[in-house]
Design a protein around this motif. Sequence first.
Motif, mmCIF file in Angstrom:
data_model
loop_
_atom_site.group_PDB
_atom_site.id
_atom_site.type_symbol
_atom_site.label_atom_id
_atom_site.label_comp_id
_atom_site.label_asym_id
_atom_site.label_seq_id
_atom_site.Cartn_x
_atom_site.Cartn_y
_atom_site.Cartn_z
ATOM 1 N N LYS A 38 -9.118 0.603 4.087
ATOM 2 C CA LYS A 38 -9.234 1.189 2.748
ATOM 3 C C LYS A 38 -7.955 0.969 1.946
ATOM 4 O O LYS A 38 -8.004 0.684 0.750
ATOM 5 C CB LYS A 38 -9.559 2.678 2.846
ATOM 6 C CG LYS A 38 -10.991 2.938 3.259
ATOM 7 C CD LYS A 38 -11.289 4.409 3.363
ATOM 8 C CE LYS A 38 -12.725 4.607 3.837
ATOM 9 N NZ LYS A 38 -13.031 6.024 4.045
ATOM 10 N N ALA A 39 -6.801 1.091 2.606
ATOM 11 C CA ALA A 39 -5.523 0.867 1.914
ATOM 12 C C ALA A 39 -5.399 -0.582 1.457
ATOM 13 O O ALA A 39 -4.945 -0.839 0.334
ATOM 14 C CB ALA A 39 -4.358 1.244 2.826
ATOM 15 N N LEU A 40 -5.809 -1.534 2.298
ATOM 16 C CA LEU A 40 -5.773 -2.949 1.902
ATOM 17 C C LEU A 40 -6.683 -3.197 0.697
ATOM 18 O O LEU A 40 -6.310 -3.905 -0.241
ATOM 19 C CB LEU A 40 -6.213 -3.846 3.063
ATOM 20 C CG LEU A 40 -5.194 -4.147 4.143
ATOM 21 C CD1 LEU A 40 -5.849 -4.892 5.297
ATOM 22 C CD2 LEU A 40 -4.035 -4.945 3.583
ATOM 23 N N GLU A 41 -7.879 -2.610 0.725
ATOM 24 C CA GLU A 41 -8.810 -2.793 -0.380
ATOM 25 C C GLU A 41 -8.258 -2.182 -1.670
ATOM 26 O O GLU A 41 -8.415 -2.756 -2.747
ATOM 27 C CB GLU A 41 -10.172 -2.195 -0.019
ATOM 28 C CG GLU A 41 -10.884 -3.005 1.050
ATOM 29 C CD GLU A 41 -12.102 -2.310 1.649
ATOM 30 O OE1 GLU A 41 -12.217 -1.056 1.525
ATOM 31 O OE2 GLU A 41 -12.940 -3.004 2.246
ATOM 32 N N MET A 42 -7.582 -1.035 -1.559
ATOM 33 C CA MET A 42 -6.998 -0.409 -2.737
ATOM 34 C C MET A 42 -5.847 -1.256 -3.283
ATOM 35 O O MET A 42 -5.734 -1.450 -4.496
ATOM 36 C CB MET A 42 -6.483 0.996 -2.406
ATOM 37 C CG MET A 42 -5.944 1.739 -3.632
ATOM 38 S SD MET A 42 -5.312 3.380 -3.268
ATOM 39 C CE MET A 42 -6.764 4.158 -2.609
ATOM 40 N N GLN A 43 -5.025 -1.790 -2.397
ATOM 41 C CA GLN A 43 -3.928 -2.658 -2.827
ATOM 42 C C GLN A 43 -4.472 -3.908 -3.507
ATOM 43 O O GLN A 43 -3.888 -4.395 -4.489
ATOM 44 C CB GLN A 43 -3.051 -3.048 -1.636
ATOM 45 C CG GLN A 43 -2.242 -1.910 -1.075
ATOM 46 C CD GLN A 43 -1.548 -2.309 0.218
ATOM 47 O OE1 GLN A 43 -1.205 -3.479 0.422
ATOM 48 N NE2 GLN A 43 -1.346 -1.352 1.100
ATOM 49 N N LEU A 44 -5.589 -4.426 -3.007
ATOM 50 C CA LEU A 44 -6.219 -5.598 -3.613
ATOM 51 C C LEU A 44 -6.687 -5.268 -5.034
ATOM 52 O O LEU A 44 -6.459 -6.045 -5.966
ATOM 53 C CB LEU A 44 -7.384 -6.086 -2.751
ATOM 54 C CG LEU A 44 -8.164 -7.295 -3.254
ATOM 55 C CD1 LEU A 44 -7.254 -8.507 -3.439
ATOM 56 C CD2 LEU A 44 -9.302 -7.622 -2.286
ATOM 57 N N GLN A 45 -7.296 -4.103 -5.221
ATOM 58 C CA GLN A 45 -7.725 -3.685 -6.563
ATOM 59 C C GLN A 45 -6.524 -3.533 -7.501
ATOM 60 O O GLN A 45 -6.587 -3.934 -8.665
ATOM 61 C CB GLN A 45 -8.483 -2.359 -6.486
ATOM 62 C CG GLN A 45 -9.851 -2.469 -5.885
ATOM 63 C CD GLN A 45 -10.529 -1.110 -5.738
ATOM 64 O OE1 GLN A 45 -9.956 -0.068 -6.060
ATOM 65 N NE2 GLN A 45 -11.750 -1.115 -5.222
ATOM 66 N N GLU A 46 -5.434 -2.956 -6.991
ATOM 67 C CA GLU A 46 -4.229 -2.782 -7.808
ATOM 68 C C GLU A 46 -3.633 -4.128 -8.205
ATOM 69 O O GLU A 46 -3.185 -4.308 -9.337
ATOM 70 C CB GLU A 46 -3.201 -1.936 -7.057
ATOM 71 C CG GLU A 46 -3.614 -0.487 -6.908
ATOM 72 C CD GLU A 46 -2.741 0.290 -5.930
ATOM 73 O OE1 GLU A 46 -1.817 -0.293 -5.302
ATOM 74 O OE2 GLU A 46 -2.993 1.498 -5.766
ATOM 75 N N ALA A 47 -3.645 -5.085 -7.266
ATOM 76 C CA ALA A 47 -3.118 -6.416 -7.578
ATOM 77 C C ALA A 47 -3.993 -7.102 -8.627
ATOM 78 O O ALA A 47 -3.483 -7.770 -9.530
ATOM 79 C CB ALA A 47 -3.026 -7.261 -6.306
ATOM 80 N N ALA A 50 -5.761 -5.596 -10.943
ATOM 81 C CA ALA A 50 -5.489 -4.920 -12.216
ATOM 82 C C ALA A 50 -4.170 -5.400 -12.817
ATOM 83 O O ALA A 50 -4.082 -5.644 -14.030
ATOM 84 C CB ALA A 50 -5.471 -3.407 -12.017
ATOM 85 N N ALA A 51 -3.146 -5.563 -11.986
ATOM 86 C CA ALA A 51 -1.849 -6.040 -12.468
ATOM 87 C C ALA A 51 -1.960 -7.481 -12.974
ATOM 88 O O ALA A 51 -1.363 -7.837 -13.997
ATOM 89 C CB ALA A 51 -0.801 -5.942 -11.365
ATOM 90 N N TYR A 52 -2.726 -8.303 -12.268
ATOM 91 C CA TYR A 52 -2.921 -9.688 -12.691
ATOM 92 C C TYR A 52 -3.679 -9.742 -14.023
ATOM 93 O O TYR A 52 -3.312 -10.492 -14.933
ATOM 94 C CB TYR A 52 -3.657 -10.476 -11.614
ATOM 95 C CG TYR A 52 -3.860 -11.924 -11.973
ATOM 96 C CD1 TYR A 52 -2.791 -12.815 -11.934
ATOM 97 C CD2 TYR A 52 -5.107 -12.398 -12.362
ATOM 98 C CE1 TYR A 52 -2.962 -14.148 -12.279
ATOM 99 C CE2 TYR A 52 -5.287 -13.725 -12.709
ATOM 100 C CZ TYR A 52 -4.215 -14.596 -12.656
ATOM 101 O OH TYR A 52 -4.383 -15.908 -13.001
ATOM 102 N N ASP A 53 -4.722 -8.918 -14.149
ATOM 103 C CA ASP A 53 -5.485 -8.873 -15.397
ATOM 104 C C ASP A 53 -4.612 -8.401 -16.555
ATOM 105 O O ASP A 53 -4.699 -8.931 -17.661
ATOM 106 C CB ASP A 53 -6.705 -7.962 -15.250
ATOM 107 C CG ASP A 53 -7.761 -8.562 -14.324
ATOM 108 O OD1 ASP A 53 -7.692 -9.777 -14.020
ATOM 109 O OD2 ASP A 53 -8.654 -7.804 -13.888
ATOM 110 N N ALA A 54 -3.769 -7.408 -16.301
ATOM 111 C CA ALA A 54 -2.874 -6.898 -17.347
ATOM 112 C C ALA A 54 -1.893 -7.981 -17.782
ATOM 113 O O ALA A 54 -1.615 -8.133 -18.973
ATOM 114 C CB ALA A 54 -2.120 -5.667 -16.845
ATOM 115 N N ASP A 62 0.292 -11.579 -4.492
ATOM 116 C CA ASP A 62 -0.287 -10.457 -3.748
ATOM 117 C C ASP A 62 -1.794 -10.604 -3.602
ATOM 118 O O ASP A 62 -2.351 -10.285 -2.545
ATOM 119 C CB ASP A 62 0.053 -9.133 -4.438
ATOM 120 C CG ASP A 62 1.529 -8.794 -4.339
ATOM 121 O OD1 ASP A 62 2.243 -9.413 -3.515
ATOM 122 O OD2 ASP A 62 1.977 -7.907 -5.094
ATOM 123 N N LEU A 63 -2.463 -11.090 -4.641
ATOM 124 C CA LEU A 63 -3.912 -11.320 -4.562
ATOM 125 C C LEU A 63 -4.261 -12.295 -3.446
ATOM 126 O O LEU A 63 -5.191 -12.055 -2.673
ATOM 127 C CB LEU A 63 -4.445 -11.863 -5.891
ATOM 128 C CG LEU A 63 -4.806 -10.852 -6.952
ATOM 129 C CD1 LEU A 63 -5.127 -11.553 -8.270
ATOM 130 C CD2 LEU A 63 -5.973 -9.995 -6.513
#
Length: 160
Positions: free
Chosen positions: A37-46, A48-52, A72-73
């Motif tokens: 779950k932590a890996l999946e959350m980090q993937l979502q955060e990466a 979001a950061a890439y999209d931003a 990171d992605l």
Amino acid sequence: MSVAFVKEESAETASETLLPDRPVSPHPNLVTEAGLKALEMQLQEARAAYDAAGAIEDVNERRRQAAGPLRDLRYLRERVRTAQLVPPPTSNETVAFGSTVTFVRDGGREQTYRIVGEDEADPKTGSISYVSPVARGLAGKSVGDVVSVGEQELEIVAIS
């Protein structure tokens, strides 16, 4: 037209945005449910950061801001793809992946660690990687067993 008014990136700027890939461990990517779950959350955060970063108008700044999230992605996609979910141990008789182990070192210092995957290991918060020397030494042992890790002896006093 002067090049001062053209938004072209220089070779130097382009090379600044090429970050080396994060190293991927050669060991199997074992994870606990919380670790996955932590890996999946980090993937979502990466993501979001890439999209931003993609919304930045200046091409040079966009590349600079996107470089870290892009690296990171790549890493996190691979770690999620290769994750091998290990169920919690069914017994507290012996130390296994996912066990929480309390042991006493030579000097009498007592320590407690949970044995987890490499990406979720954080000794400061009480978790160590299953490939660490301490976890390898403890694996398969029972309460009362004494194991040698480097020049230290560890006596297992509890497994949960």
